[in-house]
Design an enzyme around this catalytic site. Structure first.
Site, PDB file in Angstrom:
ATOM      1  N   PRO A  96       0.825  -1.211   0.000  1.00  0.00           N
ATOM      2  CA  PRO A  96       0.000   0.000   0.000  1.00  0.00           C
ATOM      3  C   PRO A  96       0.863   1.267   0.000  1.00  0.00           C
ATOM      4  O   PRO A  96       1.911   1.303   0.634  1.00  0.00           O
ATOM      5  CB  PRO A  96      -0.816  -0.103   1.287  1.00  0.00           C
ATOM      6  N   VAL A  97       0.393   2.259  -0.752  1.00  0.00           N
ATOM      7  CA  VAL A  97       1.151   3.510  -0.895  1.00  0.00           C
ATOM      8  C   VAL A  97       0.948   4.394   0.335  1.00  0.00           C
ATOM      9  O   VAL A  97      -0.129   4.385   0.935  1.00  0.00           O
ATOM     10  CB  VAL A  97       0.669   4.247  -2.178  1.00  0.00           C
ATOM     11  N   GLY A 100       3.680   3.580   5.316  1.00  0.00           N
ATOM     12  CA  GLY A 100       4.771   3.160   6.204  1.00  0.00           C
ATOM     13  C   GLY A 100       5.317   1.782   5.889  1.00  0.00           C
ATOM     14  O   GLY A 100       6.101   1.236   6.656  1.00  0.00           O
ATOM     15  N   GLY A 102       7.037   1.097   3.056  1.00  0.00           N
ATOM     16  CA  GLY A 102       8.215   1.208   2.178  1.00  0.00           C
ATOM     17  C   GLY A 102       7.908   1.054   0.703  1.00  0.00           C
ATOM     18  O   GLY A 102       8.784   0.661  -0.075  1.00  0.00           O
ATOM     19  N   SER A 103       6.680   1.409   0.296  1.00  0.00           N
ATOM     20  CA  SER A 103       6.302   1.222  -1.106  1.00  0.00           C
ATOM     21  C   SER A 103       7.219   1.981  -2.070  1.00  0.00           C
ATOM     22  O   SER A 103       7.700   1.427  -3.057  1.00  0.00           O
ATOM     23  CB  SER A 103       4.839   1.632  -1.256  1.00  0.00           C
ATOM     24  N   ALA A 105      10.329   3.056  -1.702  1.00  0.00           N
ATOM     25  CA  ALA A 105      11.686   2.497  -1.741  1.00  0.00           C
ATOM     26  C   ALA A 105      11.695   1.172  -2.489  1.00  0.00           C
ATOM     27  O   ALA A 105      12.607   0.892  -3.282  1.00  0.00           O
ATOM     28  CB  ALA A 105      12.218   2.314  -0.323  1.00  0.00           C
ATOM     29  N   ALA A 106      10.659   0.349  -2.297  1.00  0.00           N
ATOM     30  CA  ALA A 106      10.626  -0.962  -2.958  1.00  0.00           C
ATOM     31  C   ALA A 106      10.485  -0.801  -4.470  1.00  0.00           C
ATOM     32  O   ALA A 106      11.154  -1.501  -5.240  1.00  0.00           O
ATOM     33  CB  ALA A 106       9.484  -1.805  -2.389  1.00  0.00           C
ATOM     34  N   ASP A 147      14.602   3.350   4.924  1.00  0.00           N
ATOM     35  CA  ASP A 147      13.713   2.604   4.029  1.00  0.00           C
ATOM     36  C   ASP A 147      14.499   1.964   2.881  1.00  0.00           C
ATOM     37  O   ASP A 147      14.365   0.773   2.616  1.00  0.00           O
ATOM     38  CB  ASP A 147      12.636   3.533   3.439  1.00  0.00           C
TER      39      ASP A 147
HETATM   40  O1  PMV Z   1       8.403   5.660   5.109  1.00  0.00           O
HETATM   41  P1  PMV Z   1       7.816   5.579   6.470  1.00  0.00           P
HETATM   42  O2  PMV Z   1       6.466   6.171   6.588  1.00  0.00           O
HETATM   43  O3  PMV Z   1       7.969   4.228   7.065  1.00  0.00           O
HETATM   44  O4  PMV Z   1       8.637   6.561   7.439  1.00  0.00           O
HETATM   45  C1  PMV Z   1       9.988   6.584   7.499  1.00  0.00           C
HETATM   46  C2  PMV Z   1      10.421   6.737   8.888  1.00  0.00           C
HETATM   47  C3  PMV Z   1      10.764   8.133   9.397  1.00  0.00           C
HETATM   48  O5  PMV Z   1      11.682   7.924  10.442  1.00  0.00           O
HETATM   49  C4  PMV Z   1       9.520   8.815   9.918  1.00  0.00           C
HETATM   50  C5  PMV Z   1      11.394   9.029   8.344  1.00  0.00           C
HETATM   51  C6  PMV Z   1      12.775   8.583   7.900  1.00  0.00           C
HETATM   52  O6  PMV Z   1      13.213   9.053   6.851  1.00  0.00           O
HETATM   53  O7  PMV Z   1      13.434   7.794   8.595  1.00  0.00           O
END
Ligand code: PMV
Length: 308
Positions: A96-97, A100, A102-103, A105-106, A147
């Site tokens: 899911p976008v 949290g 990691g969509s 980055a993946a 991420d």
């Molecule tokens: O991508 P997310 O939503 O899992 O968030 C990353 C985690 C944070 O610590 C909030 C931001 C970061 O760049 O580390």
């Protein structure tokens, strides 16, 4: 011509404080993945199809600062290769976008590896992660780099900005239930809001960040020692600190409370917050009742994952 895939991820401990130099722990979530396939196209240029986000475009027609355009350009330049022509890049993701997991980055990591395959070039994991990090800046503004690291290495990571990445191993496997609020939330915004709070009262927020850092270090020791039960209270403490930093939400708090009431050893939000996902640590018993309780409390989706 070539294909690559990359897993989702969750942050176990340390989100937000990691942006300020504290360590954090993250693990891959292999139940959800981004897949990229590159094939030949009769048309010249690079064509991109990403039905999950309703994108169908030539690279040329994309804004040059679009994350996908940036990823393709940076991959070609890392390989010292000209942009290929007559190819179609198909992107599909079950992650899911903006939740949290990691969509972003993946998707980047899968594009980078598939493109390197098409161009016949080799990139080290370090290079893949560095290219994905550049794209993360477009998604997040000031990303810590956690991420792209966990998604590239697809292993549990202990990450601290500016330090060598450490892969860690669980001395005893443990189970996490992930609950999705179904609300997409901008990490860029929550990270920006924490920055404003920190600018307003540095010493208070640095105390909170340091408390999170010490939770992370203790959590790593417990995981490696094979005594994960102690992670439960640490999750609860970490969640309380994130609440104080204003990045939780009513929906996240409701799911965290539901997991605890259903017998989870501990629970917390995970990632940028304000929506997205929370995680609950489940004992040796069946994780299903916790997943059921999360859905009863309004979770749009649940995933059961094992850290080993
Ligand atoms: O991508 P997310 O939503 O899992 O968030 C990353 C985690 C944070 O610590 C909030 C931001 C970061 O760049 O580390």
């Amino acid at each position: 011509m070539s294909q690559a895939s990359a897993p989702g991820k969750i942050i176990l401990f340390g989100e937000h404080a990691v942006v300020y130099g504290q360590p954090a722990l993250a693990v891959p979530v292999t139940q959800v993945r981004a897949n990229v396939e590159i094939g030949a196209s009769a048309r010249p240029g690079i064509w991109i199809e990403a039905p999950d986000v309703h994108l169908r475009s030539s690279l040329e027609a994309l804004d040059p600062s679009h994350p996908i355009a940036t990823t393709i350009r940076n991959t070609c330049s890392a390989l010292e290769a000209d942009q290929p022509s007559g190819i179609e890049i198909q992107i599909r993701s079950s992650i899911p976008v903006a939740s949290g997991l990691g969509s972003g980055a993946a998707v980047s990591v899968a594009i980078i590896r598939a493109l390197a395959g098409t161009l016949g070039g080799a990139l080290t994991d370090e290079q893949v992660s560095a290219i994905a990090y550049e794209t993360e800046k477009l998604h997040h503004g000031t990303p810590s780099g956690i991420d792209n690291s966990v998604v590239t290495y697809a292993r549990p990571v202990y990450f601290a900005r500016g330090e060598d990445l450490e892969i860690f191993h669980a001395g005893w496997p443990f189970t996490i239930v992930i609950g999705d609020t179904g609300i997409s939330a901008s990490t860029r915004e929550s990270v920006g809001d924490v920055r404003k709070l920190w600018e307003g009262d540095r010493s208070h927020y640095e105390t909170l960040f340091a408390a999170i850092g010490s939770i992370v270090r203790t959590a790593r020791q417990l995981i490696e020692a094979g005594t994960p039960r102690g992670l439960g209270p640490l999750m609860d403490e970490n969640h309380a600190l994130l609440q104080e930093m204003t990045v939780s939400s009513t929906e996240l708090d409701r799911l965290v409370g539901a997991a605890r009431s259903a017998g989870a050893w501990g629970a917390k939000m995970s990632g940028g917050g304000r929506g997205g996902n929370m995680i609950a640590l489940v004992g040796e018993d069946d994780p299903e009742p916790i997943a059921d309780a999360l859905r009863d409390a309004g979770a749009a989706n649940t995933i059961i994952t094992r850290v080993s």
